[in-house]
Write an enzyme that holds these catalytic residues in place. Sequence first.
Site, short mmCIF file in Angstrom:
data_model
loop_
_atom_site.label_atom_id
_atom_site.label_comp_id
_atom_site.label_asym_id
_atom_site.label_seq_id
_atom_site.Cartn_x
_atom_site.Cartn_y
_atom_site.Cartn_z
CD GLU A 55 -2.93 1.06 2.34
OE1 GLU A 55 -4.13 1.29 2.14
OE2 GLU A 55 -2.47 0.79 3.47
N GLY A 190 1.78 0.87 11.35
CA GLY A 190 1.29 0.14 12.52
C GLY A 190 0.92 -1.27 12.15
CB ALA A 191 -1.28 -3.36 11.48
CG MET A 192 -0.82 -3.70 4.64
SD MET A 192 -1.67 -2.16 4.19
CE MET A 192 -2.69 -2.75 2.84
CG ASN A 194 -1.01 -7.33 3.49
OD1 ASN A 194 -0.96 -6.43 2.66
ND2 ASN A 194 -0.11 -7.46 4.45
CG HIS A 224 -7.78 -0.08 12.04
ND1 HIS A 224 -8.23 1.23 12.14
CD2 HIS A 224 -7.22 -0.18 10.80
CE1 HIS A 224 -7.97 1.86 11.01
NE2 HIS A 224 -7.35 1.03 10.17
CD GLU A 225 -4.63 -2.89 10.08
OE1 GLU A 225 -4.86 -3.01 8.87
OE2 GLU A 225 -4.35 -1.80 10.62
CG HIS A 228 -9.01 -2.26 6.76
ND1 HIS A 228 -9.68 -1.23 6.16
CD2 HIS A 228 -8.02 -1.70 7.52
CE1 HIS A 228 -9.12 -0.08 6.53
NE2 HIS A 228 -8.12 -0.34 7.35
CD GLU A 247 -6.87 2.90 6.41
OE1 GLU A 247 -7.07 2.53 7.59
OE2 GLU A 247 -6.23 2.22 5.60
#
Length: 781
Positions: A55, A190-192, A194, A224-225, A228, A247
């Site tokens: 990203e 922080g994190a992603m 995927n 949060h992730e 998504h 987001e």
Amino acid sequence: MPKEAFNGARLRLTNLKEANELHVRGRCAYQNIGAGLSRFTDPVDGRVYLHSQFEPFDAHDVYPCFDQPDLKASFAFTVLAPEGWEVISNTAGQPSPVEGGKVRWTFPPTPRMATYVTAVVAGPYHAARQRHGDIDLGIYCRQSLKEYLDADEIFEITRAGLDFYSRVYAYPYPFGKKYDQLFVPEFSAGAMENAACITILEHFIFRSKVTEAARESRAELILHEMAHMWFGDLVTMRWWDDLWLNESFATFMSTFAQVEATRFRNGWTTFANTVKSGARRQDQLPTTHPIAANIVDLESIHLHFDQITYDKGASVLRQLVAWVGQDTFLRGVQRYLKTRQFSNASLDEFLSDIEQGSGRNLSAWSEDWLETAGLNTLVPTVRLRQGGDGPSIASFAIEQEAPEQWPTLRPHRLAIGLYDRKPEGLRLRRHLELDVQEAITPVPQLQDEKAPDFILLNDGDLDYAKVRFDERSLQTARDHLASLDDPLARAVSWGAFYDMLRDARLRARDFVAIVLNNIHGEDDIGVVQTLLQQASVAVEIFGDPANARAAGQTLAEHALRTLEQAEHGSDLQLVWARAFIGAASSAPHLARVRGILEGTVVYEGLRVDTDLRWGIVIALASAGAAEDSLIEAELARDPTDIGQRYAAAARAARPTAEAKAQAWSALIDDRSLSLAMIRSLLRGFEQPDQRHLLEAYVQPYFQALDRIWKEREIEVALDLARGLYPSVVVGDEVVNLSTLALNREATPGPLRRILLESRDQMERTIRARAFDASAAEPAAV
């Protein structure tokens, strides 16, 4: 295909047919700056680890693709890796041995997804596994950190989140039968999110004792992730203009999930204390932008991962939920996900699905809240009359203000809380919800009401706005905020005080006094941490430099007294120990801090572990009380890459011209440094009390900007431009040089934004310091 068909980013194809098949064989470079495929060698054991980060548009650095979110496809990866490695991707891989000690991992095709959420992570990772229903859960970290991996707590949050989201979305987890979370070294964010292969910063593996607030922060990040997986991965924004759809929604939903499904039931207090505070700060910068932003080029995407996109968007969604009702909102989300699954969507489509059955005009709401920038301020106008039984309210109205450059007055759904002083403290008498839409909104329902001691606009924190106090309430809050029994009401009040500090409506020394007089009333450790951080900012940034040493001494003495009285082994003991270490500046205090490190000063229950030790070393180094041998001795105790970064920060923090020159040279000239190391050096380089040393780097900073921007990767250039800005050197010279750089036509847009924001902060600091030093009466509040 000739080599000249590739220009470094694009392949030029000719003679295309209606259907085509393209085979590309290529070699790509590993990176260490948080883009493409990163390679890391663990200094502890020499093991090698890889992880991808794509990203916003870096997948094409690893494999050929149409690298934009609206061109979704199914991906099937095959990876050849050394024997003994784990290889993890978006689907569950099947390993098969091949000759030469290699293993071929074959991954089944993914569902349709955007390139930026594809992922490959590989290396000799330690794995913890569990099964939840029909979903295989995996948690991974490198071998040298496995002793610190508290997998049970992470699994607990993961299970709760999967159940919660599947229920409220009315849509089961959409990415097959596995959900992996990987803590990867030198991660840039922080994190992603995927799909089914979430990558997370190793900061969230706790090597030392942490507070419950740190665990709450990790839970929010996990949720949060996970949010998504539905909102962002299953349904994806069509273009980066609607990044907020990903987001903002995940930020809002993660707090919602925390409060409803985990032990962290104070999530909305944290939301008010951090998310909304950050949003208000960003929204007052000259570079604020609508939540639904206009992304004009690819470089601009990097700058829109900001507190407008995350925090303001989430705050506005909380307002939308209050406006249409929670059940109506969730039904709209369910329609959105089901109708647009595995495809792309836009703002209009999202609002159309929410609007159904709401009875509200969301087109107008969107225009006011999502498509215009700026922050409203709500001010109570209270007129009292005296009577035999004491004062009563003769009239009450709410005035709504907007900044000149963003003059929109918006519809607000909020509550007014009326509080009375009782022997047991401030207690709520009445809670009134209403809509505020105009410049002045009368509230006749409160006429003739007995005058309360404290009136709080936005009681319950449903709205997004700055709020002020009337004069009577201001004095009550100054003296008695600690006795208010509602933590969310206190958080809203603390936010109002901090906004007053930043706006030069409250002197820095008064803000510190209010904090120290009322912080004992806080039982949420996250709020305590935030207030202590804000008090430090008041002393170091917004306070008169002539008073800084005395104010810092007051803060240190208060922290020391509270540390000595804190419950042994408690979170409060740890927080006040950190506060004392950070504020210590006098010789006796620094000697005590060193004694904690060396074990000659002992506080029962306080664990002087790795991270606390490094905090002490860096604090001593910044104060000029840590010789090189102390830093080297601590590095010998902790020779990890994390320890190396701590040591680099400590060296850069030393108050000597030599230390600053070495750090500057490494940051500007050493192209081998990882982004993680660059960030550590930046944290050490600028220390608030080292203006006399940092003045020498004002001119070099502005002279180096062009070189930084032209020669460094954008991820590095952005961090250097922000982190080296001479914000510690407060004065007109920096403002003038910033203005000259901004007036150059050749200054790139992203760099222009950084300079605008930094100059604004400088001007705000100058105003606040002048006010703190003056004898003038405070501005009306």
